[in-house]
Design a protein around this motif. Structure first.
Motif, PDB file in Angstrom:
ATOM      1  N   ASP A  15      47.141  48.099  41.783  1.00  0.00           N
ATOM      2  CA  ASP A  15      45.878  47.774  41.483  1.00  0.00           C
ATOM      3  C   ASP A  15      45.121  48.571  40.384  1.00  0.00           C
ATOM      4  O   ASP A  15      44.149  48.356  40.013  1.00  0.00           O
ATOM      5  CB  ASP A  15      44.964  47.784  42.771  1.00  0.00           C
ATOM      6  CG  ASP A  15      44.864  49.391  43.507  1.00  0.00           C
ATOM      7  OD1 ASP A  15      45.607  50.218  42.696  1.00  0.00           O
ATOM      8  OD2 ASP A  15      44.288  49.647  44.510  1.00  0.00           O
ATOM      9  N   MET A  57      46.190  43.445  42.457  1.00  0.00           N
ATOM     10  CA  MET A  57      45.162  42.999  43.316  1.00  0.00           C
ATOM     11  C   MET A  57      43.997  42.258  42.520  1.00  0.00           C
ATOM     12  O   MET A  57      43.609  42.659  41.684  1.00  0.00           O
ATOM     13  CB  MET A  57      44.495  44.073  44.049  1.00  0.00           C
ATOM     14  CG  MET A  57      45.569  44.930  44.899  1.00  0.00           C
ATOM     15  SD  MET A  57      46.447  43.990  46.266  1.00  0.00           S
ATOM     16  CE  MET A  57      48.003  43.869  45.514  1.00  0.00           C
ATOM     17  N   LYS A  60      40.622  41.425  43.794  1.00  0.00           N
ATOM     18  CA  LYS A  60      39.274  41.819  44.127  1.00  0.00           C
ATOM     19  C   LYS A  60      39.302  43.282  43.567  1.00  0.00           C
ATOM     20  O   LYS A  60      38.353  43.790  42.760  1.00  0.00           O
ATOM     21  CB  LYS A  60      39.300  41.748  45.510  1.00  0.00           C
ATOM     22  CG  LYS A  60      39.092  40.378  46.072  1.00  0.00           C
ATOM     23  CD  LYS A  60      38.711  40.271  47.448  1.00  0.00           C
ATOM     24  CE  LYS A  60      38.398  38.778  48.028  1.00  0.00           C
ATOM     25  NZ  LYS A  60      38.062  38.962  49.486  1.00  0.00           N
ATOM     26  N   SER A  61      40.137  44.189  44.235  1.00  0.00           N
ATOM     27  CA  SER A  61      40.058  45.490  43.941  1.00  0.00           C
ATOM     28  C   SER A  61      40.905  45.939  42.695  1.00  0.00           C
ATOM     29  O   SER A  61      40.536  47.358  42.265  1.00  0.00           O
ATOM     30  CB  SER A  61      40.631  46.558  44.917  1.00  0.00           C
ATOM     31  OG  SER A  61      41.784  46.114  45.435  1.00  0.00           O
ATOM     32  N   GLY A  62      41.514  45.236  42.194  1.00  0.00           N
ATOM     33  CA  GLY A  62      42.477  45.686  41.036  1.00  0.00           C
ATOM     34  C   GLY A  62      41.645  45.626  39.759  1.00  0.00           C
ATOM     35  O   GLY A  62      40.739  45.077  39.481  1.00  0.00           O
ATOM     36  N   THR A  63      42.236  46.618  38.644  1.00  0.00           N
ATOM     37  CA  THR A  63      41.600  46.671  37.406  1.00  0.00           C
ATOM     38  C   THR A  63      41.992  45.545  36.520  1.00  0.00           C
ATOM     39  O   THR A  63      43.055  44.854  36.793  1.00  0.00           O
ATOM     40  CB  THR A  63      42.050  48.078  36.845  1.00  0.00           C
ATOM     41  OG1 THR A  63      43.367  48.123  36.576  1.00  0.00           O
ATOM     42  CG2 THR A  63      41.683  49.191  37.621  1.00  0.00           C
ATOM     43  N   ASP A  86      43.559  39.789  47.949  1.00  0.00           N
ATOM     44  CA  ASP A  86      43.953  41.066  48.076  1.00  0.00           C
ATOM     45  C   ASP A  86      44.899  41.182  49.359  1.00  0.00           C
ATOM     46  O   ASP A  86      45.098  42.163  50.177  1.00  0.00           O
ATOM     47  CB  ASP A  86      42.963  42.321  48.246  1.00  0.00           C
ATOM     48  CG  ASP A  86      42.508  42.531  46.696  1.00  0.00           C
ATOM     49  OD1 ASP A  86      43.032  41.791  45.931  1.00  0.00           O
ATOM     50  OD2 ASP A  86      41.781  43.483  46.573  1.00  0.00           O
TER      51      ASP A  86
END
Length: 367
Positions: free
Chosen positions: A80, A97, A99-102, A116
């Motif tokens: 992520d 990911m 939602k939380s990934g960059t 996710d």
């Protein structure tokens, strides 16, 4: 395998929560990975124990992924953050990911989990396998009727009989009656147990020998035999045998034969055309699964299959009973008794196909 930049104890605790680790495991930190020769790392990765890599840098993650690839493994990496980019790029499939990934991690990945949730990967694999299987079903269905369309031309050349199908009748099958049922096969849901099958080889072709043998060497041969049988039967019921039919070939082709003979010929080609169409109705159900009995496919809902069959029958009836269609496609109206022969077509094809599937299932059970 767990690869993380966190501390070893933290990584191990999380790995236990998700049941990657149950009892014993191997813990390696980034410094050890950096000092470890490639062969030693490959030997470590070959162990049966779970391996937890902690305090790793992007270069360490890349080194581990490359070691796995040299072992001949298919590598999937989930990540992520920025530190995962190199590993995501190098892996056979990088999973980021959503939602939380960059943003950079998502750009580097092949697959993005919008929720996710790792269980989504399983569903994605199942969907991918289902799509691949549906393409093969579509191709098998389409190719099978090609044999029934080619045999009349071959029979005309080898045995000197009139063509059992005209060019426009062949086009009516390929561009008319076959179209919607074939598309409906592309909407099939993944079969039960699809994930229990081993993954296909990377070198496996979509149009492989197995598919061609089933379509051309089995289903197509049955359709050709049944439809040509209807063609010859139509003449035989009117007192014209094969020998006499050979003598009438030139007159029929040049339309110089008597009106009665031309009427019988139009009826015979119509029966051949309808024979192929009715065989293809059985073929739709045969192609829904390569090994499962056709009646078990009824449990898998696909309304488009039945819509496609109804459309196929509507087009077929229009070809036979609508006057201007009769003129264009050289068809003749059929009697009620003719449909008794036609209804046997899908039954014959499915009977042979079910026997083949039974043999396949028995062979697999012995392996």
């Amino acid at each position: 395998t767990v690869i993380t930049g966190d501390y070893g104890l933290t990584a191990a605790a999380i790995a236990r929560q998700v049941e990657i680790i149950k009892d014993d495991y191997v813990s390696v930190n980034g410094v050890e990975v950096e000092a470890m020769p490639q062969k030693e790392l490959m030997a470590l990765l070959s162990t049966d124990k779970p391996v937890v890599f902690s305090r790793t840098t992007p270069q360490h993650k890349l080194k581990i992924v490359e070691a796995y690839k040299k072992l001949g493994e298919i590598v999937a990496v989930t990540g992520d953050g920025v530190n995962d980019i190199l590993a995501l790029r190098s892996a056979h499939i990088g999973i980021a990911m959503g939602k939380s990934g960059t943003d950079v991690a998502r750009d580097a990945a092949d697959m993005i989990l919008l929720d996710d949730n790792f269980s989504t990967i399983v569903r994605a694999v199942e969907e991918g396998r289902g799509i691949y299987a549906n393409i093969k079903k579509f191709m098998t269905y389409i190719l099978a009727s090609n044999v029934a369309e080619m045999v009349p031309v071959i029979a005309m050349g080898l045995f000197g009989i009139p063509p059992a199908l005209t060019v426009l009748q062949i086009l009516a099958i390929d561009l008319g009656t076959d179209l919607l049922p074939a598309l409906a096969l592309g909407a099939e849901r993944p079969e039960k147990g699809l994930l229990n099958q081993p993954p296909r080889k990377k070198t496996e072709a979509l149009l492989d020998k197995k598919l061609l043998l089933r379509a051309y060497g089995f289903l197509g041969v049955i359709e050709a035999a049944v439809s040509m049988g209807l063609f010859l039967l139509s003449f035989a019921l009117n007192g014209i045998g094969v020998g006499e039919l050979v003598g009438l070939k030139d007159a029929i082709v040049n339309a110089t034969a008597s009106g009665e003979v031309l009427r019988i010929y139009a009826h015979a080609t119509t029966m051949t055309l309808m024979g192929v169409i009715f065989c293809q109705i059985g073929n739709v159900f045969a192609c829904r699964s390569e090994t499962r009995p056709f009646y078990k496919s009824f449990a898998s809902e696909n309304k488009w299959i039945y819509i496609g069959i109804l459309a196929e029958l509507a087009i077929a009836l229009a070809l036979v009973y609508v006057p201007f269609m009769q003129t264009i496609f050289d068809t003749a109206p059929l009697k009620g008794t003719d449909f008794l022969f036609l209804l046997a077509c899908p039954i014959i094809l499915l009977a042979f196909e079910e026997f083949r599937k039974l043999i396949v299932r028995k062979r697999k059970a012995r392996i």
